[in-house]
Design a protein around this motif. Structure first.
Motif, PDB file in Angstrom:
ATOM      1  N   GLU A 249      17.292  42.089  19.215  1.00  0.00           N
ATOM      2  CA  GLU A 249      16.737  41.197  18.187  1.00  0.00           C
ATOM      3  C   GLU A 249      15.573  41.873  17.490  1.00  0.00           C
ATOM      4  O   GLU A 249      14.696  42.462  18.135  1.00  0.00           O
ATOM      5  CB  GLU A 249      16.269  39.883  18.830  1.00  0.00           C
ATOM      6  CG  GLU A 249      15.724  38.885  17.833  1.00  0.00           C
ATOM      7  CD  GLU A 249      15.245  37.603  18.497  1.00  0.00           C
ATOM      8  OE1 GLU A 249      14.794  36.698  17.765  1.00  0.00           O
ATOM      9  OE2 GLU A 249      15.300  37.523  19.744  1.00  0.00           O
ATOM     10  N   TRP A 250      15.604  41.802  16.159  1.00  0.00           N
ATOM     11  CA  TRP A 250      14.464  42.283  15.376  1.00  0.00           C
ATOM     12  C   TRP A 250      13.433  41.166  15.257  1.00  0.00           C
ATOM     13  O   TRP A 250      13.751  40.054  14.827  1.00  0.00           O
ATOM     14  CB  TRP A 250      14.914  42.725  13.985  1.00  0.00           C
ATOM     15  CG  TRP A 250      15.543  44.087  13.996  1.00  0.00           C
ATOM     16  CD1 TRP A 250      16.861  44.388  14.099  1.00  0.00           C
ATOM     17  CD2 TRP A 250      14.848  45.328  13.936  1.00  0.00           C
ATOM     18  NE1 TRP A 250      17.059  45.745  14.110  1.00  0.00           N
ATOM     19  CE2 TRP A 250      15.827  46.355  14.002  1.00  0.00           C
ATOM     20  CE3 TRP A 250      13.505  45.693  13.819  1.00  0.00           C
ATOM     21  CZ2 TRP A 250      15.501  47.712  13.965  1.00  0.00           C
ATOM     22  CZ3 TRP A 250      13.178  47.031  13.788  1.00  0.00           C
ATOM     23  CH2 TRP A 250      14.160  48.030  13.854  1.00  0.00           C
ATOM     24  N   PHE A 256      11.747  45.838  17.534  1.00  0.00           N
ATOM     25  CA  PHE A 256      13.077  45.525  18.050  1.00  0.00           C
ATOM     26  C   PHE A 256      12.994  45.361  19.556  1.00  0.00           C
ATOM     27  O   PHE A 256      12.405  46.182  20.267  1.00  0.00           O
ATOM     28  CB  PHE A 256      14.055  46.654  17.705  1.00  0.00           C
ATOM     29  CG  PHE A 256      15.453  46.411  18.204  1.00  0.00           C
ATOM     30  CD1 PHE A 256      16.341  45.614  17.477  1.00  0.00           C
ATOM     31  CD2 PHE A 256      15.898  46.978  19.402  1.00  0.00           C
ATOM     32  CE1 PHE A 256      17.636  45.398  17.934  1.00  0.00           C
ATOM     33  CE2 PHE A 256      17.194  46.765  19.855  1.00  0.00           C
ATOM     34  CZ  PHE A 256      18.057  45.966  19.126  1.00  0.00           C
ATOM     35  N   LYS A 276      19.579  46.142  10.297  1.00  0.00           N
ATOM     36  CA  LYS A 276      18.669  45.154  10.901  1.00  0.00           C
ATOM     37  C   LYS A 276      19.243  43.748  10.845  1.00  0.00           C
ATOM     38  O   LYS A 276      19.086  42.957  11.787  1.00  0.00           O
ATOM     39  CB  LYS A 276      17.326  45.175  10.169  1.00  0.00           C
ATOM     40  CG  LYS A 276      16.426  46.344  10.510  1.00  0.00           C
ATOM     41  CD  LYS A 276      15.115  46.224   9.750  1.00  0.00           C
ATOM     42  CE  LYS A 276      14.150  47.336  10.106  1.00  0.00           C
ATOM     43  NZ  LYS A 276      12.884  47.241   9.343  1.00  0.00           N
ATOM     44  N   ASN A 279      21.079  42.727  13.735  1.00  0.00           N
ATOM     45  CA  ASN A 279      20.332  42.809  14.997  1.00  0.00           C
ATOM     46  C   ASN A 279      20.794  43.977  15.857  1.00  0.00           C
ATOM     47  O   ASN A 279      21.058  43.837  17.061  1.00  0.00           O
ATOM     48  CB  ASN A 279      20.418  41.490  15.770  1.00  0.00           C
ATOM     49  CG  ASN A 279      19.394  40.483  15.283  1.00  0.00           C
ATOM     50  OD1 ASN A 279      18.231  40.832  15.039  1.00  0.00           O
ATOM     51  ND2 ASN A 279      19.814  39.251  15.100  1.00  0.00           N
TER      52      ASN A 279
END
Length: 358
Positions: A249-250, A256, A276, A279
């Motif tokens: 997950e960003w 991250f 991104k 994810n």
């Protein structure tokens, strides 16, 4: 200069090329890279003048060469081609093959026999075939046949040289040798080269810029370094070189957190917005730094360890993901069953040190 604007090519209901936009500078070596069926050969055929586009235009040196309503045929373009199949005539010697364009090529035609002889000698010397000029194709090896095809293409000094998978029929050692030959010839002649290939190694090693294609569209255009180090899509990151796509997950724009490791945080090292948004965090096998298992680090279990001369290739199971790692033989060696930590070389200095150790 060659300008391709809004190019589209349909075969019935199938779209082979869709909205291709590209500019090629004089003297540039461009590699068109992509898997089979991505449209790269169709693009080459359009540039050669073998067919019209469905939409869009191709402009060569400020003159319209192709559109849906106009087509300048190949014989009226100052181009040459090198094919995968060599396309040699069995009844002609090496010298006769190379002399042929000087007799018949509209832009390279040379009337005087003495001038023809000089140009043939120059081309033979450039590809290292002077001692084989009287042989026929049946008496030549695969590499020698490819050199004949190359010499025939360059003897007329075309402004554009189109090459369609020219090395795919050769073995690995000959391909490496011919890469060097083609690179040397390009530097000597300064001819614009468009080189179609599905081999990422060829594209990375030879081209000034790479055009990565997929499903009839351009995924990314850039230098070999930018394509490899800063892929703009998941496809580019996995097709050009190997890449581990780590799920997670960003958090915001720059942090991250890999899945199953909430205490681990990686900084953004130039990941594209497209990647991104899914994810994901792409990591090249050589970007990993292995160490003894530590708390608050991503960890995994070594499944395989393969010695590759200057590198050890590891397969490491981390949760549900299998991660590929290339480590220097000068680093600590791990064995199958070992639990290891996986860190990333994120800084420029770290990467330079890593490269110098290999």
């Amino acid at each position: 200069m060659i300008s391709i604007d809004g190019l589209k090519k349909n075969y019935g209901n199938f779209t082979a090329l869709d909205n291709i936009n590209l500019e090629l500078l004089n003297g540039e070596f461009i590699a068109i890279l992509g898997p089979s069926g991505c449209g790269k050969t169709t693009l080459l055929r359009l540039l050669a003048g073998f067919m019209k586009p469905t939409e869009g235009t191709i402009t060569i040196d400020n003159e319209l060469a192709a559109s849906s309503n106009k087509l300048v045929p190949p014989e009226k373009r100052n181009i040459s081609m090198v094919f995968q199949s060599f396309a040699l005539w069995p009844h002609m010697t090496v010298e006769e093959h190379i002399r042929f364009p000087l007799k018949h090529h509209r832009f390279g035609k040379t009337k005087g026999k003495e001038e023809q002889a000089i140009k043939v000698v120059e081309a033979l010397e450039m590809v290292g075939l002077s001692h084989l000029k009287d042989r026929y194709p049946a008496e030549l090896s695969g590499g020698q046949k490819q050199r004949v095809a190359l010499a025939r293409a360059i003897v007329s000094k075309p402004s554009l040289l189109l090459m369609d998978e020219p090395l795919s029929a050769l073995d690995a050692e000959l391909r490496m040798e011919m890469r060097r030959e083609i690179g040397t010839i390009h530097r000597k002649l300064g001819t614009t080269i468009i080189y179609v290939t599905h081999d990422q190694g060829e594209a990375l090693a030879m081209a000034d810029r790479i055009v990565v294609m997929n499903d009839g569209k351009i995924e990314q255009i850039g230098t070999p370094e930018s394509i490899y180090n800063a892929p703009q899509s998941v496809f580019v990151s996995t097709f050009v070189g190997k890449s581990n796509l780590i799920k997670g997950e960003w958090v915001g724009e720059n942090r991250f957190i890999p899945a199953n490791f909430p205490s681990v945080s990686w900084q953004d090292i130039g990941i594209s917005k497209e990647i991104k948004a899914q994810n994901l965090y792409p990591v090249r096998p050589e970007q990993w730094k292995l160490g003894e298992a530590e708390q608050n680090q991503m960890t995994g279990i070594v499944q395989f360890a393969q010695f590759q001369g200057n590198e050890i290739h590891y397969s490491i199971q981390s949760g549900e993901e299998t991660i590929n790692v290339y480590a220097s033989v000068f680093e600590k060696r791990f064995l199958p069953g070992d639990t290891v930590s996986l860190k990333i070389y994120t800084g420029v200095e770290e990467r330079v040190l890593l490269a110098s150790s290999r």
